[in-house]
Design a protein around this motif. Structure first.
Motif, PDB file in Angstrom:
ATOM      1  N   PHE A  81     116.121  50.490  10.297  1.00  0.00           N
ATOM      2  CA  PHE A  81     114.698  50.803   9.765  1.00  0.00           C
ATOM      3  C   PHE A  81     113.784  49.856   9.949  1.00  0.00           C
ATOM      4  CE2 PHE A  81     116.119  54.827   9.461  1.00  0.00           C
ATOM      5  CZ  PHE A  81     116.975  55.058   8.420  1.00  0.00           C
ATOM      6  N   HIS A  82     114.020  48.316   9.282  1.00  0.00           N
ATOM      7  CA  HIS A  82     112.781  47.284   9.301  1.00  0.00           C
ATOM      8  C   HIS A  82     113.338  46.243   9.975  1.00  0.00           C
ATOM      9  CE1 HIS A  82     111.321  50.120   6.490  1.00  0.00           C
ATOM     10  NE2 HIS A  82     112.176  49.907   5.453  1.00  0.00           N
ATOM     11  N   SER A  83     112.213  45.789  10.646  1.00  0.00           N
ATOM     12  CA  SER A  83     112.714  44.548  11.226  1.00  0.00           C
ATOM     13  C   SER A  83     112.399  43.327  10.441  1.00  0.00           C
ATOM     14  CB  SER A  83     111.492  44.286  12.409  1.00  0.00           C
ATOM     15  OG  SER A  83     110.107  44.480  12.123  1.00  0.00           O
ATOM     16  N   ASN A  84     111.697  43.322   9.445  1.00  0.00           N
ATOM     17  CA  ASN A  84     111.262  42.505   8.444  1.00  0.00           C
ATOM     18  C   ASN A  84     112.013  42.794   7.165  1.00  0.00           C
ATOM     19  OD1 ASN A  84     110.228  40.545   6.581  1.00  0.00           O
ATOM     20  ND2 ASN A  84     108.190  40.597   7.405  1.00  0.00           N
ATOM     21  N   ARG A  85     112.959  41.911   6.836  1.00  0.00           N
ATOM     22  CA  ARG A  85     113.766  42.282   5.501  1.00  0.00           C
ATOM     23  C   ARG A  85     112.859  42.448   4.215  1.00  0.00           C
ATOM     24  NH1 ARG A  85     119.684  39.479   5.940  1.00  0.00           N
ATOM     25  NH2 ARG A  85     120.184  40.317   8.290  1.00  0.00           N
ATOM     26  N   ILE A  86     111.611  42.031   4.216  1.00  0.00           N
ATOM     27  CA  ILE A  86     111.045  42.067   2.873  1.00  0.00           C
ATOM     28  C   ILE A  86     110.675  43.749   2.566  1.00  0.00           C
ATOM     29  CG2 ILE A  86     108.607  42.067   4.043  1.00  0.00           C
ATOM     30  CD1 ILE A  86     107.941  39.978   1.758  1.00  0.00           C
ATOM     31  N   TYR A  87     110.712  44.335   3.680  1.00  0.00           N
ATOM     32  CA  TYR A  87     110.450  45.834   3.489  1.00  0.00           C
ATOM     33  C   TYR A  87     111.556  46.461   2.605  1.00  0.00           C
ATOM     34  CZ  TYR A  87     106.441  45.349   6.335  1.00  0.00           C
ATOM     35  OH  TYR A  87     105.339  45.253   6.822  1.00  0.00           O
ATOM     36  N   TYR A  88     112.818  45.638   2.751  1.00  0.00           N
ATOM     37  CA  TYR A  88     113.898  46.414   2.072  1.00  0.00           C
ATOM     38  C   TYR A  88     113.818  46.195   0.530  1.00  0.00           C
ATOM     39  CZ  TYR A  88     116.356  46.581   6.554  1.00  0.00           C
ATOM     40  OH  TYR A  88     116.864  46.939   7.569  1.00  0.00           O
ATOM     41  N   ILE A  89     113.042  45.210   0.005  1.00  0.00           N
ATOM     42  CA  ILE A  89     112.619  44.935  -1.305  1.00  0.00           C
ATOM     43  C   ILE A  89     111.712  46.443  -1.867  1.00  0.00           C
ATOM     44  CG2 ILE A  89     111.509  43.761  -3.032  1.00  0.00           C
ATOM     45  CD1 ILE A  89     111.749  41.234  -1.438  1.00  0.00           C
ATOM     46  N   TRP A  90     110.866  46.989  -1.044  1.00  0.00           N
ATOM     47  CA  TRP A  90     110.322  48.050  -1.361  1.00  0.00           C
ATOM     48  C   TRP A  90     111.201  49.485  -1.487  1.00  0.00           C
ATOM     49  CZ3 TRP A  90     106.326  49.971  -3.777  1.00  0.00           C
ATOM     50  CH2 TRP A  90     106.116  51.557  -3.422  1.00  0.00           C
ATOM     51  N   ASP A  91     111.968  49.228  -0.546  1.00  0.00           N
ATOM     52  CA  ASP A  91     113.133  50.531  -0.461  1.00  0.00           C
ATOM     53  C   ASP A  91     113.895  50.367  -1.720  1.00  0.00           C
ATOM     54  OD1 ASP A  91     112.273  51.526   1.794  1.00  0.00           O
ATOM     55  OD2 ASP A  91     114.113  50.874   3.188  1.00  0.00           O
ATOM     56  N   LEU A  92     114.228  49.184  -2.028  1.00  0.00           N
ATOM     57  CA  LEU A  92     115.216  48.754  -3.292  1.00  0.00           C
ATOM     58  C   LEU A  92     114.456  49.762  -4.457  1.00  0.00           C
ATOM     59  CD1 LEU A  92     117.689  48.056  -4.800  1.00  0.00           C
ATOM     60  CD2 LEU A  92     116.680  45.610  -4.937  1.00  0.00           C
ATOM     61  N   ILE A  93     113.305  49.126  -4.684  1.00  0.00           N
ATOM     62  CA  ILE A  93     112.505  49.531  -5.829  1.00  0.00           C
ATOM     63  C   ILE A  93     112.251  51.177  -5.947  1.00  0.00           C
ATOM     64  CG2 ILE A  93     110.174  49.345  -7.145  1.00  0.00           C
ATOM     65  CD1 ILE A  93     110.031  46.610  -5.847  1.00  0.00           C
ATOM     66  N   SER A  94     111.868  51.643  -4.607  1.00  0.00           N
ATOM     67  CA  SER A  94     111.519  53.035  -4.537  1.00  0.00           C
ATOM     68  C   SER A  94     112.789  53.818  -4.903  1.00  0.00           C
ATOM     69  CB  SER A  94     110.961  53.385  -3.309  1.00  0.00           C
ATOM     70  OG  SER A  94     111.741  52.961  -2.392  1.00  0.00           O
ATOM     71  N   ARG A  95     113.864  53.521  -4.149  1.00  0.00           N
ATOM     72  CA  ARG A  95     115.168  54.104  -4.583  1.00  0.00           C
ATOM     73  C   ARG A  95     115.650  54.222  -5.798  1.00  0.00           C
ATOM     74  NH1 ARG A  95     118.475  52.516   1.125  1.00  0.00           N
ATOM     75  NH2 ARG A  95     117.967  54.301   2.334  1.00  0.00           N
ATOM     76  N   GLY A  96     115.693  52.935  -6.349  1.00  0.00           N
ATOM     77  CA  GLY A  96     116.055  52.703  -7.748  1.00  0.00           C
ATOM     78  C   GLY A  96     115.109  53.286  -8.724  1.00  0.00           C
ATOM     79  N   THR A  97     114.083  53.777  -8.515  1.00  0.00           N
ATOM     80  CA  THR A  97     112.873  54.505  -9.297  1.00  0.00           C
ATOM     81  C   THR A  97     113.315  55.899  -9.055  1.00  0.00           C
ATOM     82  OG1 THR A  97     111.246  52.696  -9.132  1.00  0.00           O
ATOM     83  CG2 THR A  97     110.549  54.971  -9.881  1.00  0.00           C
ATOM     84  N   ILE A  98     113.518  56.264  -7.841  1.00  0.00           N
ATOM     85  CA  ILE A  98     113.734  57.884  -7.666  1.00  0.00           C
ATOM     86  C   ILE A  98     115.033  58.117  -8.255  1.00  0.00           C
ATOM     87  CG2 ILE A  98     114.232  59.580  -6.051  1.00  0.00           C
ATOM     88  CD1 ILE A  98     112.068  58.042  -4.370  1.00  0.00           C
ATOM     89  N   PHE A  99     116.075  57.351  -8.228  1.00  0.00           N
ATOM     90  CA  PHE A  99     117.519  57.802  -8.565  1.00  0.00           C
ATOM     91  C   PHE A  99     117.509  57.639  -9.936  1.00  0.00           C
ATOM     92  CE2 PHE A  99     119.798  55.889  -4.708  1.00  0.00           C
ATOM     93  CZ  PHE A  99     119.461  56.825  -4.154  1.00  0.00           C
ATOM     94  N   THR A 100     116.564  56.739 -10.711  1.00  0.00           N
ATOM     95  CA  THR A 100     116.711  56.561 -12.257  1.00  0.00           C
ATOM     96  C   THR A 100     115.971  57.794 -13.038  1.00  0.00           C
ATOM     97  OG1 THR A 100     116.606  54.176 -12.177  1.00  0.00           O
ATOM     98  CG2 THR A 100     115.962  55.219 -14.248  1.00  0.00           C
ATOM     99  N   ILE A 101     114.866  58.329 -12.201  1.00  0.00           N
ATOM    100  CA  ILE A 101     114.222  59.493 -12.629  1.00  0.00           C
ATOM    101  C   ILE A 101     115.115  60.700 -12.456  1.00  0.00           C
ATOM    102  CG2 ILE A 101     112.236  61.159 -11.914  1.00  0.00           C
ATOM    103  CD1 ILE A 101     110.630  58.947 -11.124  1.00  0.00           C
ATOM    104  N   ILE A 102     115.708  60.807 -11.831  1.00  0.00           N
ATOM    105  CA  ILE A 102     116.781  62.086 -11.428  1.00  0.00           C
ATOM    106  C   ILE A 102     117.789  62.135 -12.652  1.00  0.00           C
ATOM    107  CG2 ILE A 102     118.865  62.739 -10.168  1.00  0.00           C
ATOM    108  CD1 ILE A 102     117.467  61.865  -7.582  1.00  0.00           C
ATOM    109  N   VAL A 103     118.269  60.624 -13.016  1.00  0.00           N
ATOM    110  CA  VAL A 103     119.214  60.583 -14.121  1.00  0.00           C
ATOM    111  C   VAL A 103     118.623  61.108 -15.395  1.00  0.00           C
ATOM    112  CG1 VAL A 103     120.270  58.862 -15.672  1.00  0.00           C
ATOM    113  CG2 VAL A 103     120.521  58.696 -13.319  1.00  0.00           C
ATOM    114  N   LEU A 104     117.227  60.575 -15.630  1.00  0.00           N
ATOM    115  CA  LEU A 104     116.425  61.071 -16.941  1.00  0.00           C
ATOM    116  C   LEU A 104     116.380  62.364 -17.004  1.00  0.00           C
ATOM    117  CD1 LEU A 104     113.891  58.263 -16.808  1.00  0.00           C
ATOM    118  CD2 LEU A 104     116.124  58.228 -18.239  1.00  0.00           C
TER     119      LEU A 104
END
Length: 288
Positions: A81-104
């Motif tokens: 998906f991303h040519s620039n690896r900095i965008y993976y940080i956003w993916d990490l934060i968004s996925r972590g947030t969504i997954f945590t919300i699912i747990v809660l």
């Protein structure tokens, strides 16, 4: 299925479920790594996350964050998906947030169901078991006593002159009496004993693995502590108690309750403020 849906799990069940969650999580990551660069596996990661939330919120949150890290690691490995690896940080934060919300959300739903279940089994005033829950527990103990051949005792307690408290001091004071009785029983009964409010001013205590001699010791002690409590508060009440010990276990829990109730009413008829002990006899309602 009960392992996944029941919130009250044993340590062994929780350990097994933790292992299952970890295995499913790594299996998901392996399948994700073989799926190619154009297919996202985010929904599949939700499966172990939901499983982890049934154990507890802390473990579920840890799995949610670790799942996000695994998913991003696979993305990096596949150059997805991303040519620039900095965008993976956003993916990490968004996925972590969504997954945590699912747990809660999942853990809050489980907590709500547990609270509803407890409320359905608990007397709202005293916190003791209600009649329905007591009968369920009695059936369980009858099965155990029959299978392992141990004695079972039930005590039926009625507060003498309780109506006078309500009539002269008011219902709030009457409620204090009821709560004090349950507190006294809880403090001085054994961990294995089960206390219930059957309705009004009537209570029951179920004593597993308790023969007639032991029942005398336990119930005499409980009666003494209940009397200490009412004297301390200057409540003019006493206790009539019927105690039934079963060496031969009846198949019907209702029969045990009714027989103990009959023993209690014999005390009422004979002047109140006493304990009537009896052994269960299948041929008669009671045996003196």
């Amino acid at each position: 299925m009960n392992l996944l849906l029941n919130g009250n799990k044993s340590k062994q069940e929780k350990y097994i479920l933790r292992v299952l969650v970890i295995l499913v999580l790594f299996l998901t990551a392996i399948l994700d790594s073989f799926s190619g660069s154009e297919i996202r596996f985010d929904l599949v990661y939700v499966i172990p996350i939901l499983l982890s939330a049934t154990i507890n919120r802390r473990f579920g949150t840890s799995v949610a964050i670790f799942s996000a890290l695994l998913a991003i690691s696979v993305d990096l490995y596949l150059h997805r998906f991303h040519s620039n690896r900095i965008y993976y940080i956003w993916d990490l934060i968004s996925r972590g947030t969504i997954f945590t919300i699912i747990v809660l959300l999942r853990s809050n739903l489980i907590d709500s169901r547990q609270k509803e279940s407890e409320l359905a089994r608990t007397d709202p005033l005293t916190g003791a078991m209600n009649l329905r829950a007591f009968k369920e527990q009695l059936e369980i103990e009858i099965y155990r006593a029959s299978r392992y051949c141990y004695p079972l005792t039930i005590a039926y307690i009625d507060i003498d002159n309780f109506k006078t408290i309500n009539d002269t001091l008011g219902h709030n004071e009457g409620n204090r009496v009821l709560c004090a009785v349950v507190t006294a029983i809880d403090k001085h009964s054994r961990k294995s004993d089960v206390v219930a409010r059957l309705g009004g001013d009537e209570f029951a205590i179920l004593l597993p693995v308790t023969d007639r001699e032991d029942s005398h010791t336990v119930i005499n002690s409980i009666q003494g502590h209940m009397m200490d409590e009412v004297r301390k508060n200057r409540w003019d009440v006493t206790f009539s108690i019927g105690v039934l010990t079963c060496l031969e276990i009846p198949a019907d829990g209702n029969k045990m309750i009714e027989t103990a109730d009959t023993l209690m009413y014999m005390v009422k008829q004979q002047g109140k403020n006493s304990i009537n002990y009896a052994l269960y006899n299948p041929n008669f309602p009671y045996k003196s």
